[in-house]
Design an enzyme around this catalytic site. Sequence first.
Site, PDB file in Angstrom:
ATOM      1  CB  SER A 132      -0.885  -0.004   1.247  1.00  0.00           C
ATOM      2  OG  SER A 132      -1.557   1.228   1.412  1.00  0.00           O
ATOM      3  CE1 TYR A 145      -3.798  -2.116   5.393  1.00  0.00           C
ATOM      4  CE2 TYR A 145      -3.095   0.090   4.783  1.00  0.00           C
ATOM      5  CZ  TYR A 145      -3.610  -1.141   4.431  1.00  0.00           C
ATOM      6  OH  TYR A 145      -3.925  -1.400   3.122  1.00  0.00           O
TER       7      TYR A 145
END
Length: 260
Positions: A132, A145
Amino acid sequence: MRPAALITGGGSGIGAATARLLAEEGWLVGLIGRRAEPLTQVAFETGGIALPGDAADPEHLATAVAHLTAAGGTLRGLVCCAGSGKSGTALTQTLEGWDGVLRTNLTAPFLAAQACLPELTTNGGSIVIVSSLAGLRAGPASIAYSSAKAGAIQLTRCLAVDHGPHGVRSNVVCPGWVRTPMADDALGELAAEHGGLDGAYAAATNLAPDRRPASADEVAETIAWLLSKKASGINGATITVDGGAHVVDAESVAFLPPTP
């Protein structure tokens, strides 16, 4: 025998889009995910194999590889799309939340690579891990995350160094905002403030040069290319699919002209 790819997180979003595209290109796809119903639907659409289960379970991964080869597939691709997030800072994130996010985003790709590498080495295969933009840039309340996705980038580089000499290429894709069910959920609060999901995505991407989120199909195209011989010289690379968001200098944002 058909080339085969194992896809974690294959029931929706980027994983499902990748499965559909690879199937169009003649691949046999094996789909891992926790929810049987969407996996079964994607398998039906693609002629693939639904393998519901935990992408971080070594026994399930070994069984999945065996199913693909027994079905006549030559394992040449591993695509790690399974992902999860839980917001929080160092003071608010729980150990349970931290462990869960790292298990899905970092431990699962490691275990999937471990399960697939013997076949990939024999067949001259390729690994693509979906990280990501959050693995390259830090955002608010995203300690678990972002840390997991940054780890996934370094995991991919280690795989490239260790297994490139044996004919296995490993690359990582870093999407920005992509219109998927997972992103829709993450933008729930922003959607309430901006009149719905369209407004939320517009707000979330208003500093990216493209001023829009990517589609799952756009990310899938990048993944399929990385698995193909057309990308035979690409190993250990980090490729962003973020509409250019990663190039924006945060300290110059105040000088940007209004969006036309």
